[in-house]
Design a protein around this motif. Structure first.
Motif, PDB file in Angstrom:
ATOM      1  N   ASN A 193     -26.495 -68.883  44.006  1.00  0.00           N
ATOM      2  CA  ASN A 193     -25.619 -68.443  42.826  1.00  0.00           C
ATOM      3  C   ASN A 193     -26.388 -67.525  41.861  1.00  0.00           C
ATOM      4  O   ASN A 193     -26.035 -66.367  41.686  1.00  0.00           O
ATOM      5  N   MET A 231     -20.965 -65.064  26.772  1.00  0.00           N
ATOM      6  CA  MET A 231     -21.593 -65.987  26.176  1.00  0.00           C
ATOM      7  C   MET A 231     -22.875 -65.187  25.157  1.00  0.00           C
ATOM      8  O   MET A 231     -23.093 -65.622  23.999  1.00  0.00           O
ATOM      9  N   GLU A 275     -18.508 -73.699  41.517  1.00  0.00           N
ATOM     10  CA  GLU A 275     -19.638 -72.776  41.996  1.00  0.00           C
ATOM     11  C   GLU A 275     -20.216 -71.845  41.196  1.00  0.00           C
ATOM     12  O   GLU A 275     -20.437 -70.593  41.865  1.00  0.00           O
ATOM     13  N   ALA A 276     -20.291 -72.214  39.909  1.00  0.00           N
ATOM     14  CA  ALA A 276     -21.030 -71.329  39.091  1.00  0.00           C
ATOM     15  C   ALA A 276     -22.136 -72.011  38.430  1.00  0.00           C
ATOM     16  O   ALA A 276     -22.379 -72.301  37.209  1.00  0.00           O
ATOM     17  N   TYR A 285     -17.902 -75.731  35.420  1.00  0.00           N
ATOM     18  CA  TYR A 285     -18.519 -74.599  35.923  1.00  0.00           C
ATOM     19  C   TYR A 285     -19.318 -74.841  37.061  1.00  0.00           C
ATOM     20  O   TYR A 285     -19.421 -73.869  38.035  1.00  0.00           O
ATOM     21  N   GLN A 345     -18.272 -64.116  36.981  1.00  0.00           N
ATOM     22  CA  GLN A 345     -19.075 -64.876  36.571  1.00  0.00           C
ATOM     23  C   GLN A 345     -20.103 -64.094  35.445  1.00  0.00           C
ATOM     24  O   GLN A 345     -20.583 -64.475  34.450  1.00  0.00           O
ATOM     25  N   LEU A 372     -18.401 -62.168  42.255  1.00  0.00           N
ATOM     26  CA  LEU A 372     -19.312 -62.901  41.410  1.00  0.00           C
ATOM     27  C   LEU A 372     -19.334 -62.100  40.056  1.00  0.00           C
ATOM     28  O   LEU A 372     -19.708 -62.392  39.033  1.00  0.00           O
ATOM     29  N   VAL A 383     -14.413 -67.534  34.931  1.00  0.00           N
ATOM     30  CA  VAL A 383     -15.084 -68.393  36.371  1.00  0.00           C
ATOM     31  C   VAL A 383     -13.936 -68.705  37.319  1.00  0.00           C
ATOM     32  O   VAL A 383     -14.321 -68.528  38.645  1.00  0.00           O
ATOM     33  N   PHE A 389     -25.354 -71.413  37.608  1.00  0.00           N
ATOM     34  CA  PHE A 389     -26.070 -70.613  36.820  1.00  0.00           C
ATOM     35  C   PHE A 389     -25.444 -70.703  35.587  1.00  0.00           C
ATOM     36  O   PHE A 389     -26.052 -70.877  34.317  1.00  0.00           O
ATOM     37  N   LEU A 390     -24.203 -70.473  35.465  1.00  0.00           N
ATOM     38  CA  LEU A 390     -23.427 -70.412  34.250  1.00  0.00           C
ATOM     39  C   LEU A 390     -23.296 -71.790  33.646  1.00  0.00           C
ATOM     40  O   LEU A 390     -23.347 -71.965  32.397  1.00  0.00           O
ATOM     41  N   ARG A 394     -13.900 -67.200  41.218  1.00  0.00           N
ATOM     42  CA  ARG A 394     -13.680 -67.883  42.629  1.00  0.00           C
ATOM     43  C   ARG A 394     -12.484 -67.438  43.394  1.00  0.00           C
ATOM     44  O   ARG A 394     -12.483 -67.774  44.436  1.00  0.00           O
ATOM     45  N   VAL A 405     -26.555 -72.052  31.777  1.00  0.00           N
ATOM     46  CA  VAL A 405     -26.663 -71.369  30.594  1.00  0.00           C
ATOM     47  C   VAL A 405     -25.565 -71.778  29.609  1.00  0.00           C
ATOM     48  O   VAL A 405     -26.077 -71.889  28.280  1.00  0.00           O
ATOM     49  N   GLN A 406     -24.592 -72.502  29.697  1.00  0.00           N
ATOM     50  CA  GLN A 406     -23.585 -72.892  28.975  1.00  0.00           C
ATOM     51  C   GLN A 406     -24.202 -74.012  28.142  1.00  0.00           C
ATOM     52  O   GLN A 406     -24.019 -74.039  26.908  1.00  0.00           O
TER      53      GLN A 406
END
Lengths: 99, 285
Positions: B154, A65, B74-75, B70, A58, A55, A46, B77-78, A50, B81-82
């Protein structure tokens, strides 16, 4: 604050996960160490996403995951199966192939 | 939820400044320095915790903190999900298996072999030193930030890549998930080797063996604190040992009738003294 701090945190977490895998004898705790290592790698992904403004990092973390979820299901099933036959969750007791 | 995530991503003021200055905002810095020590300490708890459940809960803490990081990175969504996948599904699965397997006696940190433990510790610290030094000496990238990539939100940006460049990977991962689910069912499936013993079979076996068919006598005729731990008295004045629950007997927590009766002096009982002393030692008439 520089973004490198996130990477250092990720490496520290990865190291602690590896240490858990090396030191602990309980199969479930060893497995949680593996999960911690995967999470640390995700944090690095991640952060790199950045840094590069892309992206894809990500997305790769997302796939990590998903694969980790599948791996956990199979791994825990193996642990339960071994526990049923050997009555032990210690990684040292699984030595039937040793002659 | 998508609009929520998009607004969360767009509302972060970090994005514009990151590309220009190469540094994060002060708020993110504070957040990082609050969460990073917590994460490291919780992760160390995984190594040193004596009980497996404590280790699992500390890993849950690490993963929730990771989700917060996360979102800060800037994530969003992750981050969601995490929380859903890791803390919600994976760690709860771990807890289920922990309860299934039970707590092992040979479970502690101290049962590791002496030399093995120290060699492992040295190797682990060495690995950490190498990794950290690599990260610190690497050419420092000028961070470009995700403001442009997250312009549509995102989740939208991630979805474009997942269903665009990685669509084959996505299909393969779907097959992998189904295979893992089937594999787990196969692995934990147990063939029944003997006939199942149901209530009917148990009752038949009991009659055939000539055991007591009636319920066992209830304990605790003279108990004062807890009726379960004192044996009942039979019609002959003898204590019936098997009236005390088996678990208490195995633990050695039962009390004899005499022991309880000793507290019952005539003055304590008041106007209704027992007509005869019951010590549990009476002869059977």
């Amino acid at each position: 604050m520089n973004l490198t701090n996130y990477l250092v945190l990720a490496t520290i977490l990865f190291t602690i996960g590896a240490l858990t895998v090396l030191v602990r004898r309980n199969a479930i705790v060893v497995f949680m160490g593996v999960e911690l290592m995967l999470n640390a790698a995700n944090l690095a992904f991640v952060t790199f996403a950045r840094m590069h403004g892309d992206l894809t990092g990500q997305v790769v973390a997302f796939f990590v995951m998903v694969v980790a979820a599948a791996e956990v299901v199979v791994g825990l099933a193996i642990i339960v199966a071994i526990y049923r036959t050997r009555r032990s969750a210690s990684v040292d007791d699984v030595n039937l192939l040793k002659s | 939820m998508t609009t929520l995530l998009a607004s969360a991503g767009a509302a972060l003021p970090v994005l514009t400044s990151l590309a220009e200055t190469g540094r994060t905002s002060t708020g993110e810095e504070v957040l990082f320095w609050c969460l990073a020590p917590v994460m490291v300490i919780a992760a160390l708890g995984l190594v040193f915790a004596r009980r497996t459940v404590y280790a699992a809960m500390s890993v849950v803490l690490v993963m929730i903190c990771l989700a917060v990081l996360y979102v800060a990175q800037e994530a969003p969504f992750l981050g969601v999900v995490q929380v859903i996948v890791y803390t919600g599904a994976v760690m709860m699965l771990f807890l289920f298996v922990l309860m299934l397997v039970g707590v092992d006696a040979a479970d502690t940190f101290t049962d590791a072999l002496g030399a093995h433990r120290w060699i492992s510790a040295v190797l682990g610290v060495g690995l950490g030193a190498v990794l950290v030094s690599v990260v610190l000496t690497a050419a420092d990238l000028a961070p470009s930030g995700l403001a442009a990539a997250n312009a549509d939100g995102n989740p939208v940006g991630v979805a474009r890549i997942v269903f665009g460049d990685f669509v084959v990977t996505l299909e393969v991962v779907g097959i992998l998930l189904v295979t893992a689910a089937v594999g787990a069912i196969v692995l934990t499936h147990r063939e029944r080797l003997v006939r199942r013993v149901r209530q009917r079979e148990r009752a038949d076996a009991r009659v055939a063996a000539g055991e007591t068919l009636t319920p066992l006598p209830a304990p605790g005729v003279y108990a004062r604190s807890n009726a379960m731990d004192v044996a009942a008295l039979g019609p002959g004045g003898r204590p019936l040992e098997h009236s005390v629950p088996r678990v208490l007997r195995v633990r050695g927590q039962e009390r004899s009738v005499g022991e309880v009766h000793a507290h019952l002096g005539p003055e304590a009982v008041g106007s209704t003294p027992p007509e005869r002393a019951i010590t549990g030692e009476e002869q059977v008439r």
